[in-house]
Design an enzyme around this catalytic site. Structure first.
Site, short mmCIF file in Angstrom:
data_model
loop_
_atom_site.label_atom_id
_atom_site.label_comp_id
_atom_site.label_asym_id
_atom_site.label_seq_id
_atom_site.Cartn_x
_atom_site.Cartn_y
_atom_site.Cartn_z
N HIS A 1 -16.47 30.97 4.30
CA HIS A 1 -17.09 31.11 2.99
C HIS A 1 -18.58 31.39 3.17
O HIS A 1 -19.19 30.94 4.15
CB HIS A 1 -16.91 29.84 2.18
N GLU B 1 -21.18 30.15 1.83
CA GLU B 1 -22.01 28.95 1.96
C GLU B 1 -21.92 28.35 3.36
O GLU B 1 -22.93 27.93 3.93
CB GLU B 1 -21.57 27.87 0.95
N CYS C 1 -16.62 25.59 -3.85
CA CYS C 1 -15.32 24.95 -3.72
C CYS C 1 -15.52 23.55 -3.12
O CYS C 1 -16.65 23.16 -2.78
CB CYS C 1 -14.40 25.79 -2.83
N CYS D 1 -17.13 23.66 0.50
CA CYS D 1 -18.55 24.04 0.52
C CYS D 1 -19.43 22.97 -0.13
O CYS D 1 -20.52 22.69 0.36
CB CYS D 1 -18.73 25.40 -0.13
#
Length: 163
Positions: free
Chosen positions: A65, A67, A95, A98
């Site tokens: 991801h 992040e 999410c 993260c």
């Protein structure tokens, strides 16, 4: 939602808009690479020290991801895992993974664009940042939400049309 932790952005500061625009550029780059268009930058003392778009498809890594990639890069840049004087800007509400990583990395503030009604963990589905923890991350949601959301909607519309 704990109002002490979450600020809903009606009018973003110039600085928030500036950094969210940079995150949007990384999201657009991710889209060109076939990734879901999410971008993230990490800022320390007014300077971007790290940034990434999603890399899950490219790396075949579930943790790819934006992040997570940006947090890893920021830790390498400053040479320390604690990012307590850093702010994170991301184009989509974080999410669970993260949000947890931001707490663990001691991010000072998370500023996100579009809300994620399916898996957003900063208030949409749940608020991980409101759980008891060893660190509190301040959260601002909805910065350039329309632009961030449009990028995602366009990406998925094009993907559906190809199928």
């Amino acid at each position: 939602m704990d109002e002490n932790l979450m600020t809903i952005c009606d009018i973003a500061s110039e600085e928030d808009v500036r950094f969210m625009r940079e995150a949007l550029l990384l999201a657009k780059d991710a889209s060109r690479r076939g990734e879901i268009p999410i971008g993230c930058v990490i800022v320390q003392n007014g300077d971007i020290i790290a940034g990434s778009g999603n890399t899950r498809e490219q790396l075949q890594d579930a943790t790819g991801h934006a992040e997570m990639e940006a947090i890893r890069e920021a830790c390498r840049v400053i040479g320390f895992w604690r990012l307590n004087d850093c702010d994170l800007y991301v184009t989509l509400e974080p999410c669970l993974m993260c949000a947890g990583a931001m707490i663990q990395a001691r991010i000072r503030r998370c500023c996100f664009g579009a809300y994620d009604p399916k898996s957003g963990m900063a208030g949409s589905v749940a608020n991980v940042f409101a759980l008891p923890s060893n660190h509190r991350v301040a959260v601002t949601g909805g910065v350039m939400a329309e632009e961030c959301g449009d990028l995602l909607r366009d990406f998925f519309a094009k993907r559906r049309n190809k199928q």
